[in-house]
Scaffold this motif. Structure first.
Motif, PDB file in Angstrom:
ATOM      1  N   GLU A  22      48.724  54.125  40.434  1.00  0.00           N
ATOM      2  CA  GLU A  22      49.102  52.731  40.214  1.00  0.00           C
ATOM      3  C   GLU A  22      47.826  51.903  40.120  1.00  0.00           C
ATOM      4  OE1 GLU A  22      51.280  52.792  43.759  1.00  0.00           O
ATOM      5  OE2 GLU A  22      53.206  53.119  42.802  1.00  0.00           O
ATOM      6  N   TYR A  23      47.731  51.142  39.056  1.00  0.00           N
ATOM      7  CA  TYR A  23      46.490  50.404  38.812  1.00  0.00           C
ATOM      8  C   TYR A  23      46.850  48.970  38.436  1.00  0.00           C
ATOM      9  CZ  TYR A  23      41.556  50.003  37.413  1.00  0.00           C
ATOM     10  OH  TYR A  23      40.218  49.651  37.329  1.00  0.00           O
ATOM     11  N   VAL A  24      46.644  48.070  39.368  1.00  0.00           N
ATOM     12  CA  VAL A  24      46.930  46.661  39.119  1.00  0.00           C
ATOM     13  C   VAL A  24      45.695  46.025  38.475  1.00  0.00           C
ATOM     14  CG1 VAL A  24      47.525  44.453  40.169  1.00  0.00           C
ATOM     15  CG2 VAL A  24      48.539  46.558  41.041  1.00  0.00           C
ATOM     16  N   LEU A  25      45.900  45.515  37.269  1.00  0.00           N
ATOM     17  CA  LEU A  25      44.760  44.973  36.507  1.00  0.00           C
ATOM     18  C   LEU A  25      44.442  43.545  36.927  1.00  0.00           C
ATOM     19  CD1 LEU A  25      45.529  46.245  32.913  1.00  0.00           C
ATOM     20  CD2 LEU A  25      43.400  46.630  34.181  1.00  0.00           C
ATOM     21  N   ILE A  26      43.211  43.329  37.325  1.00  0.00           N
ATOM     22  CA  ILE A  26      42.755  41.989  37.715  1.00  0.00           C
ATOM     23  C   ILE A  26      41.573  41.619  36.824  1.00  0.00           C
ATOM     24  CG2 ILE A  26      41.886  40.559  39.598  1.00  0.00           C
ATOM     25  CD1 ILE A  26      43.009  42.713  41.513  1.00  0.00           C
ATOM     26  N   ARG A  27      41.692  40.473  36.187  1.00  0.00           N
ATOM     27  CA  ARG A  27      40.661  40.086  35.214  1.00  0.00           C
ATOM     28  C   ARG A  27      39.265  40.037  35.858  1.00  0.00           C
ATOM     29  NH1 ARG A  27      41.667  34.764  32.128  1.00  0.00           N
ATOM     30  NH2 ARG A  27      42.447  36.055  30.438  1.00  0.00           N
ATOM     31  N   GLY A  28      38.347  40.709  35.189  1.00  0.00           N
ATOM     32  CA  GLY A  28      36.942  40.639  35.591  1.00  0.00           C
ATOM     33  C   GLY A  28      36.595  41.512  36.787  1.00  0.00           C
ATOM     34  N   LEU A  29      37.594  42.027  37.468  1.00  0.00           N
ATOM     35  CA  LEU A  29      37.319  42.811  38.670  1.00  0.00           C
ATOM     36  C   LEU A  29      37.432  44.309  38.396  1.00  0.00           C
ATOM     37  CD1 LEU A  29      36.767  42.440  41.772  1.00  0.00           C
ATOM     38  CD2 LEU A  29      39.214  42.836  42.091  1.00  0.00           C
ATOM     39  N   ASN A  30      38.543  44.707  37.763  1.00  0.00           N
ATOM     40  CA  ASN A  30      38.745  46.146  37.534  1.00  0.00           C
ATOM     41  C   ASN A  30      39.201  46.442  36.108  1.00  0.00           C
ATOM     42  OD1 ASN A  30      41.373  45.309  37.485  1.00  0.00           O
ATOM     43  ND2 ASN A  30      42.018  46.427  39.308  1.00  0.00           N
ATOM     44  N   ASP A  31      39.003  45.466  35.191  1.00  0.00           N
ATOM     45  CA  ASP A  31      39.451  45.680  33.802  1.00  0.00           C
ATOM     46  C   ASP A  31      38.275  45.700  32.829  1.00  0.00           C
ATOM     47  OD1 ASP A  31      38.720  43.001  33.855  1.00  0.00           O
ATOM     48  OD2 ASP A  31      40.454  42.327  32.683  1.00  0.00           O
ATOM     49  N   ARG A  32      37.110  46.057  33.353  1.00  0.00           N
ATOM     50  CA  ARG A  32      35.913  46.067  32.514  1.00  0.00           C
ATOM     51  C   ARG A  32      35.867  47.354  31.685  1.00  0.00           C
ATOM     52  NH1 ARG A  32      32.628  45.938  37.901  1.00  0.00           N
ATOM     53  NH2 ARG A  32      34.271  47.486  38.160  1.00  0.00           N
ATOM     54  N   GLY A  33      35.019  47.342  30.669  1.00  0.00           N
ATOM     55  CA  GLY A  33      34.900  48.518  29.797  1.00  0.00           C
ATOM     56  C   GLY A  33      34.593  49.771  30.595  1.00  0.00           C
ATOM     57  N   GLU A  34      33.683  49.661  31.548  1.00  0.00           N
ATOM     58  CA  GLU A  34      33.307  50.858  32.311  1.00  0.00           C
ATOM     59  C   GLU A  34      34.453  51.359  33.206  1.00  0.00           C
ATOM     60  OE1 GLU A  34      31.852  47.861  32.458  1.00  0.00           O
ATOM     61  OE2 GLU A  34      31.093  47.348  34.455  1.00  0.00           O
ATOM     62  N   ASP A  35      35.370  50.447  33.536  1.00  0.00           N
ATOM     63  CA  ASP A  35      36.522  50.880  34.333  1.00  0.00           C
ATOM     64  C   ASP A  35      37.396  51.858  33.550  1.00  0.00           C
ATOM     65  OD1 ASP A  35      36.210  49.430  36.818  1.00  0.00           O
ATOM     66  OD2 ASP A  35      36.585  47.611  35.655  1.00  0.00           O
ATOM     67  N   ILE A  36      37.473  51.638  32.242  1.00  0.00           N
ATOM     68  CA  ILE A  36      38.348  52.489  31.429  1.00  0.00           C
ATOM     69  C   ILE A  36      37.869  53.936  31.477  1.00  0.00           C
ATOM     70  CG2 ILE A  36      39.154  52.947  29.078  1.00  0.00           C
ATOM     71  CD1 ILE A  36      38.921  49.845  28.661  1.00  0.00           C
ATOM     72  N   SER A  37      36.580  54.150  31.243  1.00  0.00           N
ATOM     73  CA  SER A  37      36.107  55.541  31.221  1.00  0.00           C
ATOM     74  C   SER A  37      36.170  56.168  32.615  1.00  0.00           C
ATOM     75  CB  SER A  37      34.697  55.622  30.637  1.00  0.00           C
ATOM     76  OG  SER A  37      33.887  54.627  31.208  1.00  0.00           O
ATOM     77  N   ARG A  38      35.878  55.384  33.659  1.00  0.00           N
ATOM     78  CA  ARG A  38      35.936  55.959  35.014  1.00  0.00           C
ATOM     79  C   ARG A  38      37.378  56.270  35.416  1.00  0.00           C
ATOM     80  NH1 ARG A  38      31.400  52.101  37.115  1.00  0.00           N
ATOM     81  NH2 ARG A  38      33.135  50.639  37.312  1.00  0.00           N
ATOM     82  N   LEU A  39      38.279  55.359  35.080  1.00  0.00           N
ATOM     83  CA  LEU A  39      39.695  55.596  35.394  1.00  0.00           C
ATOM     84  C   LEU A  39      40.208  56.813  34.624  1.00  0.00           C
ATOM     85  CD1 LEU A  39      42.427  54.822  36.621  1.00  0.00           C
ATOM     86  CD2 LEU A  39      42.679  53.068  34.864  1.00  0.00           C
TER      87      LEU A  39
END
Ligand code: SF4
Length: 348
Positions: free
Chosen positions: A257-274
């Motif tokens: 479960e991944y709650v998207l919060i602007r600027g905190l966990n929705d950055r480009g680098e978050d996508i590849s790590r997730l």
């Protein structure tokens, strides 16, 4: 014996040891309480020809679900306040689906995980619920509220794996086909990531589904949101989830479960790590846009376009992603995660 926390084999053992009776009477007792919802179970037809047994059952078998003190309905979702025997209270939530309902149950009064976004976490832990207090929430939903509960999610107040023994016992009672008969694949246990308890849940062999409230792709952000991450960082979590591969004790892979919060966990680098994390544990990702629901909060929700872009890039990485949920599920998805206001049971 408290019938609401006795798995079937214990009921059989009790009936034999105490009254010299067998499976016929044990089944009748379980059926009367958990299928027919009859609190005066000793009056069942199966006991009518054995008045002394009926009398003994009425005095010796305890049946004490929490009291339903209050129900609040909002957009079809019903929040239920259960009063416990010691005066404390917990909530569960009934979420209507198409033709059935899902019940979100609590496992503790309060919680000691201290997630930054959660009001229950701010209460601290008062105590664990007994298995009967957990199954009692299901009994109340089915037989007091008359809700057609088909699915159960352990996403209410408390961290289920912090009360594992009682949670497993409650699951055994809920899944028995002679009683509540909730299929194991219709039960989801959601954890914030007690890595050392994940394998214990799997080893218990209940065959339920597991959801992990992830919410960040790096340790710095996750530790800030969820202090449990300092003890069990993402690498440890990934190892314990990866070890579940092929384990029959957990059904159908893990849901992140991944709650998207602007600027905190929705950055480009978050996508590849997730994507890396999900790939490594063969998980499906459930994206939930943060919903502030009018609460004063420093978190910002992403726009639809931002959510769609995050979703598409994750899919392009080869990850199975869920995005579109019904309104009820949207409310449910916030249970135990971000957005205490969005989840009715966290709004008190
Ligand atoms: S989100 Fe869940 S685990 Fe975290 S503090 Fe709240 S109830 Fe506890």
């Amino acid at each position: 014996m408290e019938i609401l926390e006795a798995p079937y084999d214990e009921v059989v053992g009790y009936m034999k040891a105490r009254y010299g009776k067998g499976a016929f009477h044990a089944s009748a007792l379980v059926r009367e309480v958990m299928v027919h919802g009859n609190p005066r179970f000793w009056e069942a037809k199966a006991f009518s020809e054995a008045p002394s047994l009926a009398s003994a059952l009425s005095e010796e078998v305890c049946f004490a679900p929490p009291g339903v003190e209050e129900t609040v309905r909002r957009e079809g979702v019903v929040k239920v306040l259960h009063r416990l025997s010691d005066g404390l209270a917990v909530e569960s939530v009934v979420i209507p689906m198409k033709g059935y309902a899902t019940l979100c149950v609590s496992t503790q009064v309060g919680c000691r995980m201290g997630c930054r976004f959660c009001r229950t976490g701010r209460m601290g832990l008062h105590r664990n619920l007994t298995a009967a207090e957990i199954t009692g929430q299901l009994w109340n939903a089915r037989f007091v509220l008359k809700a057609p509960i088909r699915n159960v999610v352990f996403m209410g107040m408390g961290e289920p794996l912090d009360n594992l023994e009682n949670v497993v016992r409650a699951i055994r009672v809920m899944t028995d086909g002679r009683g509540f008969s909730i299929g194991p694949r219709r039960i989801t246990v959601s954890t914030v990531g007690l890595a050392h308890k994940i394998s214990s849940l799997a080893d218990a062999g209940t065959g339920v589904r597991l959801a992990l409230s992830l919410n960040a792709s790096d340790d710095a952000v996750r530790s800030d949101l969820m202090p449990v991450n300092r003890r069990y960082p993402l690498a440890a979590l990934k190892d314990s989830l990866a070890a579940l591969a092929g384990h029959s004790g957990i059904r159908d892979g893990v849901l992140l479960e991944y709650v998207l919060i602007r600027g905190l966990n929705d950055r480009g680098e978050d996508i590849s790590r997730l994507a890396d994390f999900a790939r490594g544990v063969s998980a499906t990702v459930n994206l939930i846009p943060f919903n502030p629901s009018g609460e004063e909060t420093s978190f910002e929700p992403p726009s639809d376009a931002e959510v769609n872009a995050f979703h598409d890039r994750l899919v392009a990485e080869g990850i199975h992603v869920r995005r579109r949920w019904s309104q009820g599920e949207d409310l449910l998805a916030a249970c135990g995660q971000l957005g205490e206001k969005a989840c009715p049971h966290k709004s008190r």
